[in-house]
Write a protein that holds these residues in place. Structure first.
Motif, PDB file in Angstrom:
ATOM      1  N   LYS A   1       7.074  -2.465   6.577  1.00 44.73           N
ATOM      2  CA  LYS A   1       7.646  -1.217   6.084  1.00 44.73           C
ATOM      3  C   LYS A   1       6.489  -0.380   5.543  1.00 44.73           C
ATOM      4  O   LYS A   1       5.517  -0.950   5.026  1.00 44.73           O
ATOM      5  CB  LYS A   1       8.638  -1.490   4.952  1.00 44.73           C
ATOM      6  N   ILE A   2       6.629   0.927   5.640  1.00 45.52           N
ATOM      7  CA  ILE A   2       5.494   1.801   5.331  1.00 45.52           C
ATOM      8  C   ILE A   2       5.748   2.669   4.099  1.00 45.52           C
ATOM      9  O   ILE A   2       6.820   3.246   3.925  1.00 45.52           O
ATOM     10  CB  ILE A   2       5.192   2.728   6.539  1.00 45.52           C
ATOM     11  N   THR A   3       4.700   2.753   3.265  1.00 48.75           N
ATOM     12  CA  THR A   3       4.694   3.706   2.161  1.00 48.75           C
ATOM     13  C   THR A   3       3.285   4.289   2.135  1.00 48.75           C
ATOM     14  O   THR A   3       2.354   3.640   2.615  1.00 48.75           O
ATOM     15  CB  THR A   3       5.075   3.004   0.833  1.00 48.75           C
ATOM     16  N   VAL A   4       3.107   5.510   1.615  1.00 44.43           N
ATOM     17  CA  VAL A   4       1.759   6.080   1.631  1.00 44.43           C
ATOM     18  C   VAL A   4       1.422   6.785   0.319  1.00 44.43           C
ATOM     19  O   VAL A   4       2.305   7.266  -0.389  1.00 44.43           O
ATOM     20  CB  VAL A   4       1.557   7.097   2.790  1.00 44.43           C
ATOM     21  N   HIS A   5       0.116   6.811   0.009  1.00 46.45           N
ATOM     22  CA  HIS A   5      -0.413   7.678  -1.047  1.00 46.45           C
ATOM     23  C   HIS A   5      -0.681   9.028  -0.371  1.00 46.45           C
ATOM     24  O   HIS A   5      -1.546   9.108   0.503  1.00 46.45           O
ATOM     25  CB  HIS A   5      -1.739   7.138  -1.568  1.00 46.45           C
ATOM     26  N   ALA A   6       0.055  10.043  -0.768  1.00 43.90           N
ATOM     27  CA  ALA A   6      -0.038  11.322  -0.058  1.00 43.90           C
ATOM     28  C   ALA A   6      -0.231  12.500  -1.008  1.00 43.90           C
ATOM     29  O   ALA A   6       0.319  12.517  -2.112  1.00 43.90           O
ATOM     30  CB  ALA A   6       1.251  11.545   0.744  1.00 43.90           C
ATOM     31  N   ASP A   7      -1.010  13.491  -0.561  1.00 38.89           N
ATOM     32  CA  ASP A   7      -1.118  14.799  -1.229  1.00 38.89           C
ATOM     33  C   ASP A   7      -1.484  14.701  -2.713  1.00 38.89           C
ATOM     34  O   ASP A   7      -0.978  15.473  -3.529  1.00 38.89           O
ATOM     35  CB  ASP A   7       0.215  15.585  -1.117  1.00 38.89           C
TER      36      ASP A   7
ATOM     37  N   LEU B   1      10.099 -14.573 -16.996  1.00 37.16           N
ATOM     38  CA  LEU B   1       9.988 -13.754 -18.207  1.00 37.16           C
ATOM     39  C   LEU B   1       9.475 -12.350 -17.922  1.00 37.16           C
ATOM     40  O   LEU B   1       9.500 -11.482 -18.779  1.00 37.16           O
ATOM     41  CB  LEU B   1       8.993 -14.399 -19.186  1.00 37.16           C
ATOM     42  N   ILE B   2       8.946 -12.160 -16.727  1.00 33.86           N
ATOM     43  CA  ILE B   2       8.387 -10.859 -16.375  1.00 33.86           C
ATOM     44  C   ILE B   2       9.275 -10.237 -15.285  1.00 33.86           C
ATOM     45  O   ILE B   2      10.147 -10.907 -14.742  1.00 33.86           O
ATOM     46  CB  ILE B   2       6.921 -10.988 -15.901  1.00 33.86           C
ATOM     47  N   PRO B   3       9.048  -8.971 -14.935  1.00 31.89           N
ATOM     48  CA  PRO B   3       9.890  -8.373 -13.883  1.00 31.89           C
ATOM     49  C   PRO B   3       9.742  -9.107 -12.556  1.00 31.89           C
ATOM     50  O   PRO B   3       8.725  -9.773 -12.322  1.00 31.89           O
ATOM     51  CB  PRO B   3       9.316  -6.953 -13.745  1.00 31.89           C
ATOM     52  N   GLU B   4      10.730  -8.947 -11.672  1.00 34.00           N
ATOM     53  CA  GLU B   4      10.546  -9.458 -10.316  1.00 34.00           C
ATOM     54  C   GLU B   4       9.448  -8.620  -9.659  1.00 34.00           C
ATOM     55  O   GLU B   4       9.462  -7.386  -9.737  1.00 34.00           O
ATOM     56  CB  GLU B   4      11.833  -9.352  -9.500  1.00 34.00           C
ATOM     57  N   LEU B   5       8.496  -9.292  -9.024  1.00 31.40           N
ATOM     58  CA  LEU B   5       7.360  -8.576  -8.436  1.00 31.40           C
ATOM     59  C   LEU B   5       7.598  -8.345  -6.948  1.00 31.40           C
ATOM     60  O   LEU B   5       8.000  -9.259  -6.225  1.00 31.40           O
ATOM     61  CB  LEU B   5       6.069  -9.381  -8.641  1.00 31.40           C
ATOM     62  N   ILE B   6       7.349  -7.115  -6.499  1.00 31.97           N
ATOM     63  CA  ILE B   6       7.479  -6.766  -5.077  1.00 31.97           C
ATOM     64  C   ILE B   6       6.077  -6.417  -4.569  1.00 31.97           C
ATOM     65  O   ILE B   6       5.518  -5.382  -4.959  1.00 31.97           O
ATOM     66  CB  ILE B   6       8.418  -5.544  -4.872  1.00 31.97           C
ATOM     67  N   PRO B   7       5.477  -7.271  -3.734  1.00 35.46           N
ATOM     68  CA  PRO B   7       4.092  -7.035  -3.320  1.00 35.46           C
ATOM     69  C   PRO B   7       3.952  -6.040  -2.163  1.00 35.46           C
ATOM     70  O   PRO B   7       4.785  -5.997  -1.266  1.00 35.46           O
ATOM     71  CB  PRO B   7       3.649  -8.430  -2.857  1.00 35.46           C
ATOM     72  N   THR B   8       2.874  -5.253  -2.210  1.00 39.19           N
ATOM     73  CA  THR B   8       2.547  -4.323  -1.122  1.00 39.19           C
ATOM     74  C   THR B   8       1.075  -4.492  -0.760  1.00 39.19           C
ATOM     75  O   THR B   8       0.230  -4.599  -1.650  1.00 39.19           O
ATOM     76  CB  THR B   8       2.776  -2.863  -1.573  1.00 39.19           C
ATOM     77  N   CYS B   9       0.786  -4.494   0.545  1.00 41.84           N
ATOM     78  CA  CYS B   9      -0.608  -4.585   0.980  1.00 41.84           C
ATOM     79  C   CYS B   9      -1.235  -3.188   1.020  1.00 41.84           C
ATOM     80  O   CYS B   9      -0.845  -2.354   1.827  1.00 41.84           O
ATOM     81  CB  CYS B   9      -0.686  -5.229   2.364  1.00 41.84           C
ATOM     82  N   LEU B  10      -2.197  -2.973   0.125  1.00 41.78           N
ATOM     83  CA  LEU B  10      -2.951  -1.703   0.129  1.00 41.78           C
ATOM     84  C   LEU B  10      -4.428  -2.004   0.429  1.00 41.78           C
ATOM     85  O   LEU B  10      -5.324  -1.507  -0.237  1.00 41.78           O
ATOM     86  CB  LEU B  10      -2.767  -0.964  -1.212  1.00 41.78           C
TER      87      LEU B  10
ATOM     88  N   VAL C   1       3.239  -2.083   3.812  1.00 46.11           N
ATOM     89  CA  VAL C   1       1.851  -1.632   3.980  1.00 46.11           C
ATOM     90  C   VAL C   1       1.716  -0.196   3.466  1.00 46.11           C
ATOM     91  O   VAL C   1       2.564   0.652   3.721  1.00 46.11           O
ATOM     92  CB  VAL C   1       1.403  -1.736   5.457  1.00 46.11           C
ATOM     93  N   ASP C   2       0.624   0.034   2.732  1.00 44.89           N
ATOM     94  CA  ASP C   2       0.355   1.340   2.119  1.00 44.89           C
ATOM     95  C   ASP C   2      -1.051   1.775   2.536  1.00 44.89           C
ATOM     96  O   ASP C   2      -1.878   0.942   2.963  1.00 44.89           O
ATOM     97  CB  ASP C   2       0.414   1.158   0.590  1.00 44.89           C
TER      98      ASP C   2
END
Ligand SMILES: N=CN[C@@H](CCC(=O)O)C(=O)O
Length: 419
Positions: free
Chosen positions: A254-260, A182-191, A227-228
């Motif tokens: 896979k990498i994503t970042v909080h930047a700037d 009933l909710i969106p598909e969830l995509i988890p990220t390790c922060l 990973v973030d």
């Protein structure tokens, strides 16, 4: 047996097909099918029909006959792909209304954090919350998201900050992902690298702990493949972030970042490490745009954080003109972006930054799918997931014109009508 459903006719279908991956998009580049419909087979779009083909197909379908059903939609309905929110921190306990009041009274986000408010105050509440309580909170937030038309939501850990609590939050996400439709598909990220918790003396020590103690279990239990890190004054410096991310990447994440967000330095790290996306970018300028472009990094902007902090928006128009792929996400979190409403935020950012309808819609559909490295959604096209939403209007321009007040009233997630 394959479950087949014919859906339509729609006043307009905006497929988001054949659009450029990067840079500006003109509204006349949008593919708009008038009076057509969709054939769903189980979870997948089997065909997208133009009006003539749809009228032909429709003759062969009788409502609920045999293995086929025909679903007639309301008179005026504009169909678009389900929205994708590629950056949220939706798993947390407690509220930060007091931080919000203090900021409005003049204190800064970073000062409040130094004085015991901020992210660490949410960490305390989230550590105290049980698995069951967090699951209920995330489920309720997921329902809010789906009503806004979001069919895929990324969710970061980052309010646990130790092995037990980071695993607790990521296990809640996994459990909910597997048990609810009933909710969106969830995509988890390790922060886990959100900020340094008080138990650690140095930032290096904490990042080594994440690499040695937390990430191997996340991998083993398949809790996340992303990973973030928050690269910022008061969080992690660009130098130690780069080392951390390079190791995480070698481990297969896979990498994503909080930047700037407040100061620059993060974009350069994102480009050097080959991150999929760099998110925030309120402080970025032409130097950062060209680094992101060279590194093929997606620029994700978070208008909800600008609204929550009362600061300027990330310069999305200039980013598109510099040739970047721009994605918009809600950043739903208790500290800086408590609203969590992607539709309002995208509409308001679009007006502020002079984004075309095509650029705004693409930033929360096909381009947002790219930010999560998902190539099975975000476009209405045969072979893609049957995740789509319809708005009660006769022209797609009404959607953002109404700045979030017009809500989708028909929502299909993986081929099932859930609203
Ligand atoms: N900037 C870092 N993380 C969140 C804020 C988290 C918080 O303040 O609780 C963000 O993306 O805005």
């Amino acid at each position: 047996m394959v479950q087949k459903t014919l859906v339509g006719p729609f006043k307009q279908i905006l497929t988001m097909n054949n659009l450029p991956d990067k840079g500006p998009i003109k509204d006349n580049q949008l593919e708009i099918i008038e009076g057509g419909g969709i054939l769903i087979e189980d979870e997948i779009i089997a065909a997208v029909y133009e009006k003539k083909q749809f009228d032909e197909e429709r003759k062969h379908y009788k409502k609920k006959s045999g293995d086929k059903s025909y679903f007639k939609v309301e008179k005026d309905a504009v169909l678009v792909p389900g929205f994708i929110d590629s950056h949220t921190h939706m798993i947390y306990a407690g509220s930060r209304a007091k931080d919000y009041a203090r900021r409005n009274a003049g204190e800064s986000y970073l000062d409040i954090a130094r004085k015991g408010g901020g992210i660490l105050s949410t960490v305390k509440k989230t550590r105290e919350a049980s698995f069951k309580q967090l699951k209920q909170l995330l489920f309720e937030r997921g329902l809010t998201h789906i009503k806004c038309g979001i069919t895929t939501t990324e969710v970061k850990s980052g309010y646990g900050l130790d092995l037990e609590n980071e695993l607790k939050t990521l296990r809640v996400i996994k459990n909910l992902k597997e048990s609810r439709s009933l909710i969106p598909e969830l995509i988890p990220t390790c922060l886990s690298a959100h900020v340094k918790p008080a138990e650690f003396e140095t930032h290096e020590e904490y990042l080594n702990y994440i690499l040695k103690e937390i990430l191997p279990i996340i991998k083993e239990e398949k809790l996340s493949n992303r990973v973030d890190i928050f690269i910022e004054e008061g969080a992690f410096t660009p130098e130690i972030s780069l080392k951390f991310l390079e190791t995480a990447k070698k481990m297969g994440f896979k990498i994503t970042v909080h930047a700037d967000q407040f100061s620059t330095g993060g974009s350069e790290v994102a480009a050097k490490v080959g991150a999929i996306s760099a998110d925030h970018l309120e402080a970025s300028g032409e130097t950062e745009f060209s680094l992101l472009k060279q590194g093929n990094v997606i620029a994700t902007v978070l208008p909800g954080a600008s609204m929550g902090l009362g600061m300027h928006y990330a310069p999305a128009r200039r980013m598109l003109d510099a040739g970047l792929c721009v994605v918009i996400a809600s950043d739903w979190n208790p500290g800086t972006a408590p609203m969590g409403d992607l539709l309002i935020q995208a509409a308001v950012l679009g007006a502020n930054q002079k984004l075309s309808i095509a650029e705004t819609l693409s930033a929360i559909t096909n381009r947002a799918a790219m930010a999560l490295d998902l190539n099975d959604r975000g476009i209405i096209k045969p072979g893609y997931l049957a995740d789509f939403i319809a708005f009660p209007c006769s022209d797609h321009e009404d959607i953002f014109y109404n700045q979030g007040v017009l809500r989708p009233n028909q929502i299909w997630r993986k081929g099932t009508r859930i609203i």
